[in-house]
Design an enzyme around this catalytic site. Structure first.
Site, PDB file in Angstrom:
ATOM      1  N   ASN A   1       8.310   2.967  -8.652  1.00 20.42           N
ATOM      2  CA  ASN A   1       7.321   2.224  -7.891  1.00 20.42           C
ATOM      3  C   ASN A   1       5.963   2.618  -8.466  1.00 20.42           C
ATOM      4  O   ASN A   1       5.459   3.695  -8.181  1.00 20.42           O
ATOM      5  CB  ASN A   1       7.418   2.582  -6.398  1.00 20.42           C
ATOM      6  CG  ASN A   1       6.324   1.919  -5.574  1.00 20.42           C
ATOM      7  OD1 ASN A   1       5.549   1.113  -6.085  1.00 20.42           O
ATOM      8  ND2 ASN A   1       6.261   2.268  -4.294  1.00 20.42           N
TER       9      ASN A   1
ATOM     10  N   LYS B   1       3.175   1.500  -7.824  1.00 18.92           N
ATOM     11  CA  LYS B   1       2.081   1.356  -6.854  1.00 18.92           C
ATOM     12  C   LYS B   1       0.894   0.644  -7.525  1.00 18.92           C
ATOM     13  O   LYS B   1       1.107  -0.214  -8.383  1.00 18.92           O
ATOM     14  CB  LYS B   1       1.728   2.723  -6.262  1.00 18.92           C
ATOM     15  CG  LYS B   1       2.981   3.412  -5.671  1.00 18.92           C
ATOM     16  CD  LYS B   1       2.709   4.581  -4.797  1.00 18.92           C
ATOM     17  CE  LYS B   1       4.028   5.150  -4.275  1.00 18.92           C
ATOM     18  NZ  LYS B   1       3.857   6.262  -3.365  1.00 18.92           N
TER      19      LYS B   1
ATOM     20  N   HIS C   1       7.707  -0.577   2.498  1.00 16.39           N
ATOM     21  CA  HIS C   1       7.216   0.741   2.066  1.00 16.39           C
ATOM     22  C   HIS C   1       6.235   1.285   3.116  1.00 16.39           C
ATOM     23  O   HIS C   1       5.479   0.517   3.715  1.00 16.39           O
ATOM     24  CB  HIS C   1       6.534   0.624   0.701  1.00 16.39           C
ATOM     25  CG  HIS C   1       6.286   1.957   0.071  1.00 16.39           C
ATOM     26  ND1 HIS C   1       5.239   2.765   0.452  1.00 16.39           N
ATOM     27  CD2 HIS C   1       6.973   2.644  -0.879  1.00 16.39           C
ATOM     28  CE1 HIS C   1       5.287   3.886  -0.264  1.00 16.39           C
ATOM     29  NE2 HIS C   1       6.333   3.843  -1.073  1.00 16.39           N
TER      30      HIS C   1
ATOM     31  N   GLU D   1       3.518   2.732   2.809  1.00 16.58           N
ATOM     32  CA  GLU D   1       2.113   2.416   2.542  1.00 16.58           C
ATOM     33  C   GLU D   1       1.773   1.010   3.035  1.00 16.58           C
ATOM     34  O   GLU D   1       0.672   0.755   3.523  1.00 16.58           O
ATOM     35  CB  GLU D   1       1.818   2.594   1.040  1.00 16.58           C
ATOM     36  CG  GLU D   1       1.775   4.083   0.679  1.00 16.58           C
ATOM     37  CD  GLU D   1       2.171   4.416  -0.741  1.00 16.58           C
ATOM     38  OE1 GLU D   1       2.202   3.533  -1.607  1.00 16.58           O
ATOM     39  OE2 GLU D   1       2.470   5.603  -0.985  1.00 16.58           O
TER      40      GLU D   1
ATOM     41  N   GLU E   1      12.554   7.287   2.428  1.00 17.21           N
ATOM     42  CA  GLU E   1      11.353   7.956   1.933  1.00 17.21           C
ATOM     43  C   GLU E   1      10.627   8.645   3.087  1.00 17.21           C
ATOM     44  O   GLU E   1       9.826   7.997   3.792  1.00 17.21           O
ATOM     45  CB  GLU E   1      10.415   6.927   1.290  1.00 17.21           C
ATOM     46  CG  GLU E   1      11.009   6.221   0.103  1.00 17.21           C
ATOM     47  CD  GLU E   1       9.927   5.733  -0.862  1.00 17.21           C
ATOM     48  OE1 GLU E   1      10.068   6.023  -2.048  1.00 17.21           O
ATOM     49  OE2 GLU E   1       8.956   5.103  -0.418  1.00 17.21           O
TER      50      GLU E   1
ATOM     51  N   GLY F   1       4.077  11.613  -2.474  1.00 18.64           N
ATOM     52  CA  GLY F   1       2.828  11.952  -3.161  1.00 18.64           C
ATOM     53  C   GLY F   1       2.275  13.317  -2.803  1.00 18.64           C
ATOM     54  O   GLY F   1       1.144  13.646  -3.141  1.00 18.64           O
TER      55      GLY F   1
ATOM     56  N   SER G   1       8.312  12.456  -3.978  1.00 23.00           N
ATOM     57  CA  SER G   1       8.112  13.566  -4.920  1.00 23.00           C
ATOM     58  C   SER G   1       9.369  13.891  -5.724  1.00 23.00           C
ATOM     59  O   SER G   1       9.598  15.051  -6.073  1.00 23.00           O
ATOM     60  CB  SER G   1       7.590  14.812  -4.191  1.00 23.00           C
ATOM     61  OG  SER G   1       6.342  14.535  -3.575  1.00 23.00           O
TER      62      SER G   1
ATOM     63  N   GLY H   1       7.599   7.410  -7.386  1.00 16.21           N
ATOM     64  CA  GLY H   1       6.205   7.009  -7.528  1.00 16.21           C
ATOM     65  C   GLY H   1       5.581   7.679  -8.740  1.00 16.21           C
ATOM     66  O   GLY H   1       5.747   7.237  -9.884  1.00 16.21           O
ATOM     67  N   GLY H   2       4.882   8.761  -8.513  1.00 14.96           N
ATOM     68  CA  GLY H   2       4.101   9.419  -9.558  1.00 14.96           C
ATOM     69  C   GLY H   2       4.859   9.658 -10.855  1.00 14.96           C
ATOM     70  O   GLY H   2       4.344   9.383 -11.949  1.00 14.96           O
TER      71      GLY H   2
END
Ligand code: 13P
Length: 248
Positions: free
Chosen positions: A10, A12, A95, A97, A167, A173, A213, A234-235
């Site tokens: 993802n 983002k 999600h 967010e 999640e 994050g 994470s 993500g990251g």
């Protein structure tokens, strides 16, 4: 267990079109694995160039958002037919967010799951609890309620094609990953819930990811758990490390 592993990035709100193509080229050889479904869920503006950049590879294209109408006066939105024509196969729905920053509720999320299936897009449906719910010990009830709302009116055959991403918000994050046992507990609970709502065959078929994470160092342990069929990353999906997660 015959479920196929699915590792989805993802991205983002990261990467301009030129940066997106550069990342696809950087990851191309690192994410090769015929036993795994690899998906890049990219910003809308990047979809066309990413679809072109990954042509002929094992990478599938996903989107991060869409609206439930095909066209019309919905300023700022993008529709399922637009995504389909651009080469999108998967769509992230629900999600945290989008729930927390953009105010999406379970009624809209349920409508999006229905629209995705009607349009031939495969939903990656996200669920997960906040830190306060985790601390209060009510996270299991919370997640069960999210899934029941979000899958209202969805058939067993559709759920077999569904991906559910667990999640925990406190792990997104933050660098704080759920332990493999904590992640397995909830992913197992989700599978049991699907068995209760539908049947054993549907529960056996639905793919469940962990997200929060996940990185090259913890992926193998998380993915070794019986009810964790993949990851939503993500990251670490923006780095060469993503290849290590695909091959964990
Ligand atoms: P991080 O991997 O950056 O924690 O993000 C997880 C996530 O939200 C994926 O959808």
């Amino acid at each position: 267990m015959s479920r196929r592993r699915i590792i989805a990035g993802n991205w983002k709100m990261n990467k301009t079109p030129a940066e997106a193509v550069a990342l696809c080229n950087e990851l191309k050889d690192l994410v090769k694995n015929d036993a795994v479904d690899v998906v890049y869920c990219v910003p809308s503006i990047d979809i066309v160039c990413v679809a072109d950049a990954v042509k002929g590879t094992n990478v599938h294209v996903g989107a991060q958002n869409f609206y439930i109408e095909d066209k019309g006066a919905f300023t700022g939105e993008i529709s399922a037919p637009m995504l389909k024509e651009a080469g999108v196969e998967y769509i992230i729905i629900g999600h945290s967010e989008r729930r927390d920053i953009f105010g999406e509720n379970d009624i809209l999320i349920n409508a999006k799951v229905k629209k995705a299936f009607a349009s031939g897009l495969k939903p990656i449906l996200c669920c997960g609890e906040s830190l306060s719910l985790r601390k209060a010990g009510t996270y299991k009830e919370w997640i069960a309620r999210q899934i029941k709302w979000d899958l209202d009116g969805i058939t067993a055959d559709q759920v077999k094609e569904l991906v559910i991403a667990y999640e925990p918000i406190w792990a997104i994050g933050t660098g704080e990953t759920a332990t493999a046992d904590q992640a397995q507990e909830v992913c197992g609970l989700i599978r049991q819930l699907i068995a209760d709502m539908y049947d054993a065959a549907t529960a056996e078929a639905v793919r469940i990811q962990y997200g929060g994470s996940m990185n090259a160092g913890n992926a193998a342990e998380l993915l070794s758990k019986p009810d964790i069929d993949g990851g939503l990353i993500g990251g670490a999906s923006l780095k060469p490390d993503f290849g290590k997660i695909v091959n964990a």
